[in-house]
Design a protein around this motif. Structure first.
Motif, PDB file in Angstrom:
ATOM      1  N   TYR A  60       0.823  -1.207   0.000  1.00 34.19           N
ATOM      2  CA  TYR A  60       0.000   0.000   0.000  1.00 34.19           C
ATOM      3  C   TYR A  60       0.859   1.259   0.000  1.00 34.19           C
ATOM      4  O   TYR A  60       0.454   2.289  -0.534  1.00 34.19           O
ATOM      5  CB  TYR A  60      -0.963  -0.011   1.184  1.00 34.19           C
ATOM      6  N   GLN A  61       2.055   1.190   0.602  1.00 33.22           N
ATOM      7  CA  GLN A  61       2.964   2.329   0.524  1.00 33.22           C
ATOM      8  C   GLN A  61       3.288   2.659  -0.933  1.00 33.22           C
ATOM      9  O   GLN A  61       3.195   3.809  -1.362  1.00 33.22           O
ATOM     10  CB  GLN A  61       4.259   2.023   1.278  1.00 33.22           C
ATOM     11  N   LEU A  62       3.655   1.636  -1.678  1.00 35.40           N
ATOM     12  CA  LEU A  62       4.032   1.848  -3.071  1.00 35.40           C
ATOM     13  C   LEU A  62       2.835   2.251  -3.921  1.00 35.40           C
ATOM     14  O   LEU A  62       2.949   3.122  -4.788  1.00 35.40           O
ATOM     15  CB  LEU A  62       4.692   0.589  -3.631  1.00 35.40           C
ATOM     16  N   GLN A  63       1.680   1.641  -3.677  1.00 32.63           N
ATOM     17  CA  GLN A  63       0.478   2.011  -4.423  1.00 32.63           C
ATOM     18  C   GLN A  63       0.138   3.476  -4.209  1.00 32.63           C
ATOM     19  O   GLN A  63      -0.163   4.218  -5.158  1.00 32.63           O
ATOM     20  CB  GLN A  63      -0.698   1.134  -3.996  1.00 32.63           C
ATOM     21  N   ALA A  80       5.648  14.931   4.143  1.00 32.31           N
ATOM     22  CA  ALA A  80       6.537  14.509   5.221  1.00 32.31           C
ATOM     23  C   ALA A  80       6.701  13.001   5.086  1.00 32.31           C
ATOM     24  O   ALA A  80       5.720  12.264   5.081  1.00 32.31           O
ATOM     25  CB  ALA A  80       5.943  14.868   6.577  1.00 32.31           C
ATOM     26  N   VAL A  81       7.942  12.553   4.951  1.00 32.69           N
ATOM     27  CA  VAL A  81       8.208  11.147   4.653  1.00 32.69           C
ATOM     28  C   VAL A  81       9.120  10.564   5.727  1.00 32.69           C
ATOM     29  O   VAL A  81      10.200  11.096   6.002  1.00 32.69           O
ATOM     30  CB  VAL A  81       8.854  10.982   3.262  1.00 32.69           C
ATOM     31  N   HIS A  82       8.666   9.466   6.316  1.00 27.75           N
ATOM     32  CA  HIS A  82       9.430   8.791   7.369  1.00 27.75           C
ATOM     33  C   HIS A  82      10.490   7.856   6.791  1.00 27.75           C
ATOM     34  O   HIS A  82      11.591   7.751   7.325  1.00 27.75           O
ATOM     35  CB  HIS A  82       8.445   7.998   8.249  1.00 27.75           C
ATOM     36  N   ASP A  83      10.160   7.192   5.691  1.00 26.65           N
ATOM     37  CA  ASP A  83      11.018   6.169   5.089  1.00 26.65           C
ATOM     38  C   ASP A  83      11.922   6.825   4.041  1.00 26.65           C
ATOM     39  O   ASP A  83      11.449   7.328   3.018  1.00 26.65           O
ATOM     40  CB  ASP A  83      10.136   5.095   4.443  1.00 26.65           C
ATOM     41  N   LEU A  84      13.231   6.797   4.270  1.00 27.12           N
ATOM     42  CA  LEU A  84      14.163   7.448   3.354  1.00 27.12           C
ATOM     43  C   LEU A  84      14.196   6.781   1.989  1.00 27.12           C
ATOM     44  O   LEU A  84      14.445   7.436   0.973  1.00 27.12           O
ATOM     45  CB  LEU A  84      15.565   7.482   3.951  1.00 27.12           C
ATOM     46  N   ASN A  85      13.961   5.474   1.924  1.00 24.31           N
ATOM     47  CA  ASN A  85      13.928   4.806   0.621  1.00 24.31           C
ATOM     48  C   ASN A  85      12.715   5.247  -0.195  1.00 24.31           C
ATOM     49  O   ASN A  85      12.809   5.421  -1.411  1.00 24.31           O
ATOM     50  CB  ASN A  85      13.935   3.286   0.798  1.00 24.31           C
ATOM     51  N   ILE A  86      11.584   5.445   0.469  1.00 27.39           N
ATOM     52  CA  ILE A  86      10.404   5.983  -0.216  1.00 27.39           C
ATOM     53  C   ILE A  86      10.687   7.408  -0.694  1.00 27.39           C
ATOM     54  O   ILE A  86      10.364   7.788  -1.827  1.00 27.39           O
ATOM     55  CB  ILE A  86       9.176   5.971   0.721  1.00 27.39           C
ATOM     56  N   ALA A  87      11.316   8.209   0.163  1.00 33.02           N
ATOM     57  CA  ALA A  87      11.655   9.588  -0.209  1.00 33.02           C
ATOM     58  C   ALA A  87      12.578   9.612  -1.424  1.00 33.02           C
ATOM     59  O   ALA A  87      12.386  10.397  -2.361  1.00 33.02           O
ATOM     60  CB  ALA A  87      12.302  10.303   0.971  1.00 33.02           C
ATOM     61  N   ALA A  88      13.585   8.734  -1.414  1.00 35.02           N
ATOM     62  CA  ALA A  88      14.532   8.699  -2.522  1.00 35.02           C
ATOM     63  C   ALA A  88      13.876   8.244  -3.816  1.00 35.02           C
ATOM     64  O   ALA A  88      14.213   8.713  -4.906  1.00 35.02           O
ATOM     65  CB  ALA A  88      15.692   7.766  -2.175  1.00 35.02           C
ATOM     66  N   MET A  89      12.921   7.343  -3.705  1.00 35.41           N
ATOM     67  CA  MET A  89      12.270   6.764  -4.874  1.00 35.41           C
ATOM     68  C   MET A  89      11.320   7.741  -5.565  1.00 35.41           C
ATOM     69  O   MET A  89      11.219   7.763  -6.801  1.00 35.41           O
ATOM     70  CB  MET A  89      11.499   5.505  -4.452  1.00 35.41           C
ATOM     71  N   TYR A  90      10.630   8.576  -4.778  1.00 33.36           N
ATOM     72  CA  TYR A  90       9.512   9.343  -5.340  1.00 33.36           C
ATOM     73  C   TYR A  90       9.699  10.853  -5.379  1.00 33.36           C
ATOM     74  O   TYR A  90       9.021  11.529  -6.152  1.00 33.36           O
ATOM     75  CB  TYR A  90       8.240   9.028  -4.557  1.00 33.36           C
ATOM     76  N   CYS A  91      10.565  11.425  -4.561  1.00 32.12           N
ATOM     77  CA  CYS A  91      10.616  12.888  -4.428  1.00 32.12           C
ATOM     78  C   CYS A  91      11.586  13.522  -5.426  1.00 32.12           C
ATOM     79  O   CYS A  91      12.662  12.982  -5.698  1.00 32.12           O
ATOM     80  CB  CYS A  91      11.021  13.280  -3.006  1.00 32.12           C
ATOM     81  N   ASP A  92      11.202  14.682  -5.941  1.00 35.43           N
ATOM     82  CA  ASP A  92      12.098  15.459  -6.799  1.00 35.43           C
ATOM     83  C   ASP A  92      13.200  16.110  -5.974  1.00 35.43           C
ATOM     84  O   ASP A  92      14.366  16.129  -6.378  1.00 35.43           O
ATOM     85  CB  ASP A  92      11.316  16.561  -7.533  1.00 35.43           C
ATOM     86  N   ARG A  93      12.812  16.666  -4.834  1.00 30.98           N
ATOM     87  CA  ARG A  93      13.763  17.308  -3.930  1.00 30.98           C
ATOM     88  C   ARG A  93      13.384  16.986  -2.494  1.00 30.98           C
ATOM     89  O   ARG A  93      12.233  16.621  -2.217  1.00 30.98           O
ATOM     90  CB  ARG A  93      13.770  18.834  -4.099  1.00 30.98           C
ATOM     91  N   LEU A  94      14.360  17.156  -1.603  1.00 27.83           N
ATOM     92  CA  LEU A  94      14.134  16.914  -0.186  1.00 27.83           C
ATOM     93  C   LEU A  94      14.588  18.116   0.638  1.00 27.83           C
ATOM     94  O   LEU A  94      15.585  18.773   0.301  1.00 27.83           O
ATOM     95  CB  LEU A  94      14.907  15.681   0.287  1.00 27.83           C
ATOM     96  N   TYR A  95      13.855  18.373   1.713  1.00 23.61           N
ATOM     97  CA  TYR A  95      14.319  19.268   2.775  1.00 23.61           C
ATOM     98  C   TYR A  95      14.469  18.412   4.028  1.00 23.61           C
ATOM     99  O   TYR A  95      13.536  17.686   4.401  1.00 23.61           O
ATOM    100  CB  TYR A  95      13.312  20.381   3.053  1.00 23.61           C
ATOM    101  N   ALA A  96      15.616  18.485   4.664  1.00 30.12           N
ATOM    102  CA  ALA A  96      15.847  17.749   5.901  1.00 30.12           C
ATOM    103  C   ALA A  96      15.722  18.697   7.083  1.00 30.12           C
ATOM    104  O   ALA A  96      16.328  19.780   7.094  1.00 30.12           O
ATOM    105  CB  ALA A  96      17.227  17.108   5.892  1.00 30.12           C
TER     106      ALA A  96
END
Length: 257
Positions: free
Chosen positions: A173-176, A191-207
């Protein structure tokens, strides 16, 4: 839609949570906000979607101060999928999605054929058409979260805010959910808890850490082993697979990367 925050500060119960946050999010970008628990991610998003009022600084929607919009007008521009814990709506799924049309109505306005068409389209987008007449409270957590996303889509806003939308969902369901979000033609702040999800889907990140921005950039640039150790205080190995996708492997017990 473009969204900015300038020198944003926020207090909660006397605690200084945000300490001067500057964001600059472009039209149709999918931007992730990452950081450890308690860093201020959710507080930041709540300031943008007007659940909290900043102590200092300002939020801008398309260069116009957020507080210059009425609440109805801002709800026509920004829709929210909050953290999923437990929803107990005793309504049919289609009626929950119909709630997303509220910002476009005045008191006592009737639901129109256009409203119901938008509900149907929103349910189709999230793959929940067959559940339209089901009671919302009987759905699984993943199904409920897709319906809440459909409700946000029914608002027909140019911006969508997601506050850890995949929290408590299994990986399917995360991926869906993130596949759906990735395909939307609108500005998304998540706001993303999982860094792998963030890396997979986001154009840019703010930490964010301790209420301050401690880094920003494209996932492949920002997410290094050194940066993850600095922000999260854990060791990790960062690698890129044959398809160019970034993967982060965490090492237990402080074992070196």
């Amino acid at each position: 839609m473009k969204i900015e925050t300038k020198a944003l500060e926020a207090l909660l119960s006397g605690s200084h949570i945000l300490k001067g946050i500057d964001l600059d999010i472009g039209d149709r970008e999918l931007v992730g906000v990452i950081g450890p628990n308690g860093s201020g991610k959710s507080t930041l998003l709540k300031c943008i979607y007007r659940v909290l009022k900043p102590a200092k600084g300002a939020v801008y929607l398309d260069s116009k101060p957020l507080d210059s919009y009425s609440y109805r007008d801002s709800a026509r521009r920004v829709a929210v999928v909050a953290q999923h814990n437990y929803y107990n709506f005793d309504f049919a799924v289609k009626d929950v999605v119909l709630m997303g049309r509220s910002p476009h109505k005045r008191a006592l306005d009737r639901d129109t054929a256009e409203d119901w068409q938008i509900v149907a389209e929103s349910l189709e987008t999230v793959g929940m058409t067959a559940f339209a007449d089901r009671s919302f409270s009987t759905l699984s957590g993943g199904e409920q979260q897709r319906v809440i996303l459909a409700r946000a889509l029914a608002q027909r806003t140019p911006c969508l805010i997601l506050d850890e939308p995949t929290n408590h969902l299994d990986i399917k369901y995360q991926l869906q959910l993130m596949d759906l979000v990735r395909g939307l033609d609108r500005t998304v702040i998540a706001a993303v808890h999982d860094l792998n999800i963030a890396a997979m889907y986001c154009d840019r990140l703010y930490a964010v850490k301790a209420g301050r921005i401690v880094g920003q950039g494209a996932p492949k640039t920002l997410l290094t082993s050194e940066f993850i150790r600095e922000v999260y205080e854990v060791d990790a190995q960062v690698m890129t697979d044959g398809d160019g996708c970034l993967h982060i492997l965490f090492h237990p017990g402080g074992r070196g990367a």
